[in-house]
Design an enzyme around this catalytic site. Structure first.
Site, PDB file in Angstrom:
ATOM      1  CB  CYS A 134      -7.203  -3.015   7.284  1.00 29.80           C
ATOM      2  SG  CYS A 134      -6.115  -1.759   6.657  1.00 29.80           S
ATOM      3  CG  ASN A 150      -3.514   4.331   3.836  1.00 31.93           C
ATOM      4  OD1 ASN A 150      -2.540   4.737   4.451  1.00 31.93           O
ATOM      5  ND2 ASN A 150      -4.439   3.582   4.403  1.00 31.93           N
TER       6      ASN A 150
HETATM    7  C1  LIG Z   1      -3.478  -1.121   0.597  1.00 33.73           C
HETATM    8  C2  LIG Z   1      -2.208  -0.650   1.183  1.00 33.73           C
HETATM    9  C3  LIG Z   1      -1.284  -1.567   1.717  1.00 33.73           C
HETATM   10  C4  LIG Z   1      -1.561  -3.056   1.779  1.00 33.73           C
HETATM   11  O1  LIG Z   1      -1.586  -3.660   0.515  1.00 33.73           O
HETATM   12  P1  LIG Z   1      -2.350  -5.079   0.355  1.00 33.73           P
HETATM   13  O2  LIG Z   1      -2.022  -5.497  -1.047  1.00 33.73           O
HETATM   14  O3  LIG Z   1      -3.800  -4.783   0.541  1.00 33.73           O
HETATM   15  O4  LIG Z   1      -1.794  -5.987   1.367  1.00 33.73           O
HETATM   16  C5  LIG Z   1      -0.107  -1.075   2.228  1.00 33.73           C
HETATM   17  N1  LIG Z   1       0.172   0.248   2.205  1.00 33.73           N
HETATM   18  C6  LIG Z   1      -0.686   1.149   1.691  1.00 33.73           C
HETATM   19  C7  LIG Z   1      -0.316   2.590   1.683  1.00 33.73           C
HETATM   20  C8  LIG Z   1      -1.905   0.736   1.176  1.00 33.73           C
HETATM   21  O5  LIG Z   1      -2.751   1.646   0.703  1.00 33.73           O
END
Ligand SMILES: *Cc1c(COP(=O)(O)O)cnc(C)c1O
Length: 382
Positions: A322, A149
């Site tokens: 986050c 991400n």
């Molecule tokens: C956003 C994200 C998450 C968490 O997902 P949520 O629905 O926001 O809890 C986990 N892993 C990756 C790679 C993400 O980008």
């Protein structure tokens, strides 16, 4: 405001919102109620499960709705490891995973599991020669994200799957960033457990699903009414599930066309940004998400760039949403061998459905001015 932070979250599409609205009031009943109205809502949920299954090419039985990506990752890792505790106590992941993967791994380490990390190169790519050396006869679960991400690097997960299957090791893949961007078909990933989140694909927040492959046993994280085959009890979030199914369908229909459009925008953005003195690219130059760019400017903190671009009406971010604000240098860039100072320079630009070529030009012009101003102020690159 020019929004260029689609990896953090995406706007809910009008078609998705419309689908959800109906299930807030017109059909609000409990899908687990025995009366006619409840049964009709239950039928809608089961149809949503079928629609999701059809897009990703799996049986609806294998789709478990969750409260989002974080829960899907926790259920896969904690549930998968705990169900195999008697067989072995070793897990392998990478040091650049999302916190919702690294968090459960740390929790399992406290429960007595050993956790190792696959070697990565400086672009975040898994070492294709050496990764198998991390596996031991005690290894029961491997978790590797498809796309990172923060830096956008795509892992060769399809190469891992057959090896892990042959060794009887459960394979979890966090596909939250890559779903609807570069894949929709579970067979292309090949993992036993695949996490997807609604709000990263133009669906609602607080909903997602975990694909649980045939014969895969998981220990539930919660106990209650037995919903979702006992894996995820609690009254289903019907509006969110209906919205998620719609978003998944739309992604399935459009992602191939959208991929080419995003790729062109991203390439233009990278090419223009790299013309600015001091700007460099983080992550892999080509083996990356089609809508994703992570840059750094030597000598300038990413946080400062983000804030200056914000004053100019452009929304970008440092690493993960986050952990932004914590001002800790990115754990991802540090894991790639960058020193704390260098890792603190990283910032992320992600484009999406509303981004145009004009937006890319505007971004590049503004970044150039921001870097120019800051360099003058701090006497860099001059
Ligand atoms: C956003 C994200 C998450 C968490 O997902 P949520 O629905 O926001 O809890 C986990 N892993 C990756 C790679 C993400 O980008």
């Amino acid at each position: 405001m020019l929004y260029m932070d689609y990896a953090a979250t995406t706007p809910v599409r009008p078609e998705v919102q419309e689908e959800m609205t109906h299930y807030f009031a017109a059909q609000f009943e409990n899908p687990h109620s025995p009366h006619e109205a409840g049964l009709r809502v239950k039928a809608a949920v089961e149809e949503a499960r079928e629609r999701v299954g059809r897009v990703i090419g799996v049986s609806p039985r294998q789709v478990v709705f969750t409260s989002g990506g974080t829960e899907a990752n926790n259920l896969a890792i904690l549930g998968g490891a705990r169900a195999r505790r008697k067989r072995g106590n070793h897990l392998v992941t990478t040091s650049i995973e999302h916190k919702s993967v690294l968090g459960p791994m740390s929790a399992l380490a406290k429960e007595g599991f050993g956790v190792d990390f696959f070697p990565l190169d400086s672009t975040g790519l898994l070492d294709r020669e050496k990764w198998q050396e991390c596996l031991t006869p005690q290894t029961v679960l491997v978790s590797v994200g498809h796309a990172n991400n923060e830096i956008g690097t795509l892992q060769p997960v399809a190469e891992l799957a057959p090896v892990l299957r042959q060794k009887g090791i459960l394979f979890h893949c966090d596909c939250i960033q890559s779903f609807g961007k570069v894949w929709v078909d579970a067979a292309e990933i090949g993992a036993d457990l695949i996490s997807v989140s609604g709000h990263k694909l133009y669906g609602p927040k607080g909903v997602g699903f975990l694909y649980v492959g045939p014969g895969v046993r998981l220990e539930p994280l919660m106990y209650g009414g037995g919903q979702e085959r006992g894996l995820r009890p609690g009254t289903l979030n019907v509006p969110a599930i209906m919205g998620l199914a719609k978003a998944v369908e739309l992604a399935g229909q459009e992602y191939k066309r959208e991929l080419l459009r995003l790729l062109a925008l991203r390439t233009e953005l990278i090419n223009r940004a790299l013309l600015i003195p001091g700007v460099y690219l983080n992550g892999h130059p080509t083996q990356r998400l089609p809508h994703h760019v992570n840059l750094g400017v030597s000598g300038i903190e990413g946080q400062v760039i983000v804030s200056e671009m914000g004053k100019r009406g452009i929304a970008i971010s440092t690493g993960a949403a986050c952990s932004s604000g914590s001002r800790e240098p990115s754990h991802v860039l540090m894991a790639l061998g960058q020193a704390a100072g260098e890792a603190a320079q990283g910032f992320r630009i992600t484009v999406g459905v509303d981004t145009t070529v004009q937006d890319i030009l505007s971004f590049a012009a503004n970044l150039s001015r921001v870097v120019d101003d800051l360099s003058e102020r701090f006497c860099f690159h001059k």
